[in-house]
Design a protein around this motif. Structure first.
Motif, PDB file in Angstrom:
ATOM      1  N   THR A  29      -3.177  10.315  -5.265  1.00 38.04           N
ATOM      2  CA  THR A  29      -2.723   9.062  -5.870  1.00 38.04           C
ATOM      3  C   THR A  29      -1.623   8.440  -5.010  1.00 38.04           C
ATOM      4  OG1 THR A  29      -3.348   9.844  -8.069  1.00 38.04           O
ATOM      5  CG2 THR A  29      -1.818   7.995  -7.984  1.00 38.04           C
ATOM      6  N   GLU A  30      -0.790   9.252  -4.410  1.00 37.97           N
ATOM      7  CA  GLU A  30       0.222   8.731  -3.488  1.00 37.97           C
ATOM      8  C   GLU A  30      -0.448   8.042  -2.300  1.00 37.97           C
ATOM      9  OE1 GLU A  30       4.249  10.194  -1.165  1.00 37.97           O
ATOM     10  OE2 GLU A  30       2.778  11.714  -1.754  1.00 37.97           O
ATOM     11  N   ARG A  31      -1.503   8.627  -1.780  1.00 37.26           N
ATOM     12  CA  ARG A  31      -2.234   8.030  -0.653  1.00 37.26           C
ATOM     13  C   ARG A  31      -2.841   6.680  -1.061  1.00 37.26           C
ATOM     14  NH1 ARG A  31      -2.737   6.253   3.985  1.00 37.26           N
ATOM     15  NH2 ARG A  31      -4.732   6.423   5.010  1.00 37.26           N
ATOM     16  N   ILE A  32      -3.382   6.601  -2.264  1.00 34.04           N
ATOM     17  CA  ILE A  32      -3.922   5.329  -2.752  1.00 34.04           C
ATOM     18  C   ILE A  32      -2.795   4.296  -2.839  1.00 34.04           C
ATOM     19  CG2 ILE A  32      -5.039   4.136  -4.686  1.00 34.04           C
ATOM     20  CD1 ILE A  32      -6.415   6.863  -5.325  1.00 34.04           C
ATOM     21  N   ALA A  33      -1.628   4.704  -3.333  1.00 36.33           N
ATOM     22  CA  ALA A  33      -0.479   3.797  -3.423  1.00 36.33           C
ATOM     23  C   ALA A  33      -0.132   3.241  -2.047  1.00 36.33           C
ATOM     24  CB  ALA A  33       0.724   4.525  -4.023  1.00 36.33           C
ATOM     25  N   GLU A  34      -0.137   4.091  -1.040  1.00 36.90           N
ATOM     26  CA  GLU A  34       0.171   3.656   0.329  1.00 36.90           C
ATOM     27  C   GLU A  34      -0.864   2.659   0.845  1.00 36.90           C
ATOM     28  OE1 GLU A  34       0.335   7.470   2.191  1.00 36.90           O
ATOM     29  OE2 GLU A  34       2.395   7.855   1.541  1.00 36.90           O
ATOM     30  N   LEU A  35      -2.123   2.888   0.515  1.00 35.07           N
ATOM     31  CA  LEU A  35      -3.181   1.979   0.966  1.00 35.07           C
ATOM     32  C   LEU A  35      -3.103   0.623   0.260  1.00 35.07           C
ATOM     33  CD1 LEU A  35      -6.064   4.588   1.119  1.00 35.07           C
ATOM     34  CD2 LEU A  35      -5.046   3.393   3.082  1.00 35.07           C
ATOM     35  N   ILE A  36      -2.793   0.638  -1.034  1.00 34.66           N
ATOM     36  CA  ILE A  36      -2.596  -0.624  -1.758  1.00 34.66           C
ATOM     37  C   ILE A  36      -1.423  -1.377  -1.139  1.00 34.66           C
ATOM     38  CG2 ILE A  36      -1.929  -1.652  -3.968  1.00 34.66           C
ATOM     39  CD1 ILE A  36      -3.507   0.671  -5.322  1.00 34.66           C
ATOM     40  N   ALA A  37      -0.356  -0.645  -0.807  1.00 31.98           N
ATOM     41  CA  ALA A  37       0.810  -1.261  -0.161  1.00 31.98           C
ATOM     42  C   ALA A  37       0.419  -1.910   1.160  1.00 31.98           C
ATOM     43  CB  ALA A  37       1.908  -0.227   0.051  1.00 31.98           C
ATOM     44  N   GLU A  38      -0.439  -1.252   1.937  1.00 32.72           N
ATOM     45  CA  GLU A  38      -0.913  -1.841   3.194  1.00 32.72           C
ATOM     46  C   GLU A  38      -1.614  -3.163   2.931  1.00 32.72           C
ATOM     47  OE1 GLU A  38      -3.468   0.775   5.388  1.00 32.72           O
ATOM     48  OE2 GLU A  38      -1.876   2.231   5.745  1.00 32.72           O
ATOM     49  N   PHE A  94      -0.403  -6.708   4.420  1.00 33.09           N
ATOM     50  CA  PHE A  94      -1.270  -7.514   5.290  1.00 33.09           C
ATOM     51  C   PHE A  94      -1.153  -8.992   4.950  1.00 33.09           C
ATOM     52  CE2 PHE A  94      -4.556  -3.849   5.814  1.00 33.09           C
ATOM     53  CZ  PHE A  94      -3.823  -3.304   6.849  1.00 33.09           C
ATOM     54  N   THR A  95      -0.853  -9.289   3.697  1.00 39.12           N
ATOM     55  CA  THR A  95      -0.807 -10.680   3.234  1.00 39.12           C
ATOM     56  C   THR A  95       0.628 -11.189   3.057  1.00 39.12           C
ATOM     57  OG1 THR A  95      -0.993  -9.961   0.932  1.00 39.12           O
ATOM     58  CG2 THR A  95      -3.051 -10.464   2.093  1.00 39.12           C
ATOM     59  N   GLY A  96       1.607 -10.451   3.581  1.00 41.33           N
ATOM     60  CA  GLY A  96       2.978 -10.930   3.585  1.00 41.33           C
ATOM     61  C   GLY A  96       3.818 -10.581   2.377  1.00 41.33           C
ATOM     62  N   VAL A  97       3.366  -9.657   1.551  1.00 42.62           N
ATOM     63  CA  VAL A  97       4.139  -9.254   0.381  1.00 42.62           C
ATOM     64  C   VAL A  97       5.056  -8.090   0.775  1.00 42.62           C
ATOM     65  CG1 VAL A  97       4.007  -8.320  -1.969  1.00 42.62           C
ATOM     66  CG2 VAL A  97       2.315  -9.987  -1.184  1.00 42.62           C
ATOM     67  N   GLU A  98       6.301  -8.151   0.359  1.00 43.09           N
ATOM     68  CA  GLU A  98       7.247  -7.057   0.567  1.00 43.09           C
ATOM     69  C   GLU A  98       6.977  -6.000  -0.502  1.00 43.09           C
ATOM     70  OE1 GLU A  98      12.027  -6.433   0.147  1.00 43.09           O
ATOM     71  OE2 GLU A  98      11.328  -8.373   0.890  1.00 43.09           O
ATOM     72  N   VAL A  99       6.873  -4.735  -0.104  1.00 47.97           N
ATOM     73  CA  VAL A  99       6.474  -3.678  -1.037  1.00 47.97           C
ATOM     74  C   VAL A  99       7.443  -2.497  -0.992  1.00 47.97           C
ATOM     75  CG1 VAL A  99       4.619  -2.094  -1.696  1.00 47.97           C
ATOM     76  CG2 VAL A  99       4.048  -4.278  -0.631  1.00 47.97           C
ATOM     77  N   ASP A 100       7.782  -1.989  -2.166  1.00 47.22           N
ATOM     78  CA  ASP A 100       8.511  -0.735  -2.300  1.00 47.22           C
ATOM     79  C   ASP A 100       7.635   0.237  -3.072  1.00 47.22           C
ATOM     80  OD1 ASP A 100      10.888  -1.579  -1.018  1.00 47.22           O
ATOM     81  OD2 ASP A 100      11.595  -2.514  -2.866  1.00 47.22           O
ATOM     82  N   LEU A 101       7.639   1.498  -2.667  1.00 46.92           N
ATOM     83  CA  LEU A 101       6.908   2.555  -3.360  1.00 46.92           C
ATOM     84  C   LEU A 101       7.898   3.551  -3.938  1.00 46.92           C
ATOM     85  CD1 LEU A 101       4.945   1.958  -0.593  1.00 46.92           C
ATOM     86  CD2 LEU A 101       3.566   3.477  -1.959  1.00 46.92           C
ATOM     87  N   LYS A 102       7.646   3.982  -5.184  1.00 44.88           N
ATOM     88  CA  LYS A 102       8.496   4.983  -5.826  1.00 44.88           C
ATOM     89  C   LYS A 102       7.645   5.934  -6.656  1.00 44.88           C
ATOM     90  CE  LYS A 102      12.652   2.181  -6.288  1.00 44.88           C
ATOM     91  NZ  LYS A 102      13.777   1.824  -7.147  1.00 44.88           N
ATOM     92  N   LYS A 103       8.051   7.187  -6.656  1.00 48.09           N
ATOM     93  CA  LYS A 103       7.446   8.136  -7.588  1.00 48.09           C
ATOM     94  C   LYS A 103       7.952   7.804  -8.981  1.00 48.09           C
ATOM     95  CE  LYS A 103       6.774  11.876  -4.354  1.00 48.09           C
ATOM     96  NZ  LYS A 103       7.119  13.244  -3.965  1.00 48.09           N
ATOM     97  N   ALA A 104       7.128   8.019  -9.981  1.00 54.31           N
ATOM     98  CA  ALA A 104       7.484   7.658 -11.361  1.00 54.31           C
ATOM     99  C   ALA A 104       8.810   8.270 -11.782  1.00 54.31           C
ATOM    100  CB  ALA A 104       6.368   8.066 -12.319  1.00 54.31           C
ATOM    101  N   GLY A 105       9.056   9.504 -11.434  1.00 59.16           N
ATOM    102  CA  GLY A 105      10.284  10.181 -11.825  1.00 59.16           C
ATOM    103  C   GLY A 105      11.538   9.655 -11.143  1.00 59.16           C
TER     104      GLY A 105
END
Length: 145
Positions: free
Chosen positions: A15-24, A28-39
């Motif tokens: 699921t973390e890998r999927i999160a990273e791919l969604i972030a990519e 790609f379209t210019g959105v700034e993204v932060d990823l965090k674990k739920a905890g």
């Protein structure tokens, strides 16, 4: 520049890998993204600066992971109504978690959700790379409106 927060709960890293791919896909379209674990999200105010919230959990024994349940209770206090949302997750057998998260975000948080939840079977994640990136691009399309 629009900002998106991706919050996930993972058991084996899929699921973390999927999160990273969604972030990519979002980047790609210019959105700034932060990823965090739920905890790692400790209070509702951490979600306020974002235009979009994308949430994912692995399905474990037919349900989302406990850390994601805790996060969703916290997110309920964040004032997310009208914000863009998406839900995703990896699964081995049944895959209920992404749909439950999606329905919570749509019906309880009153968010403007992308078409449907992204569900990727853990053993076939290699083939889901493009699907996950496209999901990010789809969310970006909602942000552009």
């Amino acid at each position: 520049m629009p900002k998106a927060l991706i919050v996930y709960a993972t058991r084996t890293g899929e699921t973390e890998r999927i999160a990273e791919l969604i972030a990519e896909g979002l980047r790609f379209t210019g959105v700034e993204v932060d990823l965090k674990k739920a905890g790692d999200v400790k209070n509702a105010s951490e979600m306020e600066p974002y235009d979009a919230l994308i949430v994912g959990s692995a399905t474990y024994h037919g349900d989302m992971m406990q850390g994601m349940k805790t996060f969703l209770f916290l997110a309920e206090k964040a004032g997310l109504e009208g914000k863009i949302g998406g839900a995703f997750g990896a699964f081995g057998w049944s895959g209920e978690a992404p749909d439950r998260i999606f329905n919570t975000m749509k019906n309880i948080f009153k968010m403007k959700m992308v078409g449907s939840a992204l569900r990727l079977k853990s053993s076939s994640l290699g083939g889901g790379v493009q699907m996950a990136q496209s999901y990010g691009k789809e969310i970006s399309g909602l942000l552009a409106k």
